[in-house]
Design an enzyme around this catalytic site. Structure first.
Site, mmCIF file in Angstrom:
data_model
loop_
_atom_site.group_PDB
_atom_site.id
_atom_site.type_symbol
_atom_site.label_atom_id
_atom_site.label_comp_id
_atom_site.label_asym_id
_atom_site.label_seq_id
_atom_site.Cartn_x
_atom_site.Cartn_y
_atom_site.Cartn_z
ATOM 1 C CG ASP A 201 -1.942 1.048 1.264
ATOM 2 O OD1 ASP A 201 -2.816 0.991 0.400
ATOM 3 O OD2 ASP A 201 -1.896 1.943 2.134
ATOM 4 C CD GLU A 275 -2.068 2.315 -3.637
ATOM 5 O OE1 GLU A 275 -3.142 2.868 -3.876
ATOM 6 O OE2 GLU A 275 -1.487 2.446 -2.537
HETATM 7 C C1 NOJ Z 1 -4.516 2.882 -0.925
HETATM 8 C C2 NOJ Z 1 -5.634 1.949 -0.585
HETATM 9 O O1 NOJ Z 1 -5.951 1.192 -1.719
HETATM 10 C C3 NOJ Z 1 -6.773 2.815 -0.105
HETATM 11 O O2 NOJ Z 1 -7.959 2.082 0.024
HETATM 12 C C4 NOJ Z 1 -6.362 3.466 1.185
HETATM 13 O O3 NOJ Z 1 -7.372 4.352 1.590
HETATM 14 C C5 NOJ Z 1 -5.068 4.252 1.023
HETATM 15 N N1 NOJ Z 1 -4.074 3.533 0.278
HETATM 16 C C6 NOJ Z 1 -4.470 4.570 2.363
HETATM 17 O O4 NOJ Z 1 -3.979 3.412 2.967
#
Ligand code: NOJ
Length: 535
Positions: A201, A275
């Protein structure tokens, strides 16, 4: 055919555990629910599952606010349930990826609670970014939270802490060796329990530079700090290239260390996908250098319009970029942070797009419910839970629409998802979209996905490069047509409202809508559809 290594051309099914299947009637999906539906996942024909967080969490941001990264939140079950889920998945030859959330913890994590108690200048506070206000009383800097408003919140003794997301998600300070060590423990913990890898993440956000330096505000950052007006999402993401907290070189050092850890699991073939929202796009390639991570998400299709020239641009660019680092791209049409693809581009369009993407080189991520052609749920404002909605005081609706639970069977909401009340309201209009109905209907979206994934495994994995047949670059006479060839399969997408005839010979393997008509070396591609032809 299986790709080698397994993740290179895999299909990975993203499960949002809270919305997948509820085994105990509390209205929220859970790990036993996931386990009980793994046969369904297998039937779909994917290679792996990725689960969004199910760790201990006050759930202020759908579990991305982690209070204990090495335990399961009671709403989802317990560690034994996690182990069982992993084992059952493996017995079905499905790999398991889990989320790791290294940019921030929940404010309920013991470290943050200790930091609050320990006070200014303490070792406990050094694990986060605590600062005093400037001498003139202003905030330590002008950075914005990606969820709206300032990224600073004040604690009782007057200091402020940094949070790029919700105020309940304090950012970790990766200069603290304790932070790095703790995440290595977490990675090992899940690997030792049996998982096959991780989705990382906010992978581009861990390292902050010059925390006390203001953003130069070239694009109206001060507007973004206001909670009393909506912020255009384009503007928000337009700010990304200029912000000082993303995509710093230091993140790569972290992933080099993680890669050594992953590789120490030898033939387990552990993989990790980042991500990372980065600009310019070429920066994404840095995350997948040979000594870093295995994949980086490609978000280009999440908001791409259904226009052939645009799709061609993002697809060919992604392929070329990843080729430059000797790897293959990833593809995603939906996820838990974006509107569902069928809502965004249309139902028939979304099927055509999926079939087109399934033939491309690389890995494809499928967000649970996408195979059913689910639309975004219609959520009354009082039921919304997303911190984006709450932090912008309703000016932005947030992501709940894409998180409505899955319809499994029956004619009325909650369609077998739960014996209780679903945590987000489900739509009565979904009765034709249940898994039960779609399994019985040969032309359903679900059966299209099943057939396509099985044909993909047979014909379109490990067969190398793509050759564009119809594209703006190749002087396509018809801008509503986009087509490529891989191995002995040609994939044609007709984006137009009327059917199109192309000169090809071969056997039609699958079509996303309508009935193709083939004669005299010509095949008719129905309007808004994709067709695979085997030569
Ligand atoms: C990306 C995640 O996919 C999302 O759902 C989240 O709110 C943010 N990162 C913060 O962790």
């Amino acid at each position: 055919m299986k790709s080698s290594p397994w993740w290179k051309e895999a299909t990975i099914y993203q499960i949002y555990p809270r919305s997948f299947f509820d085994s105990n009637g509390d209205g929220e999906g859970d790990l036993q629910g996931v386990t009980s539906k793994l046969e369904y996942v297998k039937l779909l024909g994917v290679d792996a599952i990725w689960l969004s967080p199910f760790y201990t969490s006050p759930n202020k941001d759908g579990g991305y606010d982690v209070a204990d990264p090495r335990d399961v939140d009671p709403r989802f079950g317990n560690l034994a349930d996690a182990k069982k889920m992993i084992d059952v998945a493996h017995s079905l030859d499905l790999r398991v990826l889990v989320d790791v959330v290294p940019n921030h913890f929940s404010d309920q994590h013991v470290w943050f609670q200790d930091a609050l108690k320990a006070g200014r200048g303490s070792a406990e506070r050094s694990r986060f970014h605590f600062y005093d206000a400037n001498p003139d009383g202003t905030l330590p800097n002008n950075w914005i939270s990606l969820f709206g408003g300032s990224s600073w919140t004040q604690v009782e003794d007057g200091q402020f802490y940094l949070h790029l997301f919700d105020s309940s998600q304090p950012d970790l300070n990766w200069e603290s060796p304790e932070v790095a060590a703790d995440f290595e423990t977490t990675l090992r913990f899940w690997l030792d329990l049996g998982v096959d890898g991780f989705r990382i993440d906010v992978a581009h956000g861990l390292v902050k530079e010059d925390v006390l330096k203001d953003h130069p505000d070239p694009q109206g950052l001060s507007d973004a700090l206001r909670l009393d007006m909506p912020m255009d999402p384009e503007k928000r993401y337009g700010l990304l290239p200029t912000v000082p907290f993303f995509d710093r070189q230091g993140v790569h050092e972290i992933y080099r260390k993680w890669r050594t850890l992953f590789d120490s699991y030898g033939d387990r073939d552990v993989m990790a996908v980042a991500e990372a929202w980065v600009h310019p796009p070429v920066n994404a390639t840095r995350y997948v250098r040979p000594d870093e991570l295995h994949q980086v998400f490609n978000f280009d299709l999440l908001d791409a319009p259904f226009i052939s020239s645009h799709l061609y641009d993002v697809m060919s660019r992604s392929i070329e970029l990843m080729k430059s680092v000797n790897t293959l791209p990833t593809w995603a049409l939906s996820n838990h942070d974006s509107p569902r693809v069928a809502s965004r581009v249309g139902e028939q369009q979304s099927r055509a797009l999926a079939l087109f993407v399934f033939g491309l080189p690389g890995s494809t991520y499928i967000y649970a419910g996408q195979e059913l052609g689910l639309l975004d749920g219609v959520i009354p404002d009082e039921s919304r839970q997303d911190p984006i909605y709450l932090r912008t005081q309703g000016l932005q609706k947030g992501r709940d629409g894409a998180r409505v639970p899955l319809p499994w069977n029956g004619d009325r909401a909650p369609f077998g998802f739960t014996s209780g009340t679903p945590w987000l309201p489900m739509q009565d209009g979904w009765k034709e979209l249940t898994v039960e109905k779609q399994l019985a209907e040969p032309k359903s979206s679900l059966n299209l996905y099943r057939n396509a994934l099985s044909l993909r495994a047979e014909h379109l994995v490990n067969i190398g490069d793509i050759e564009w047949i119809e594209s703006p670059l190749h002087g396509s006479k018809n801008p509503s047509l986009l087509a490529y060839r891989r191995g002995n399969v040609s994939v044609y997408m007709n984006l137009g409202e009327s059917s199109d005839e192309v000169e090809i010979t071969g056997k039609v393997l699958i079509v996303s809508a309508g009935t193709p008509d083939g004669r005299d070396g010509k095949i008719t591609i129905p309007a808004i559809s994709t067709l695979w032809v085997q030569h």
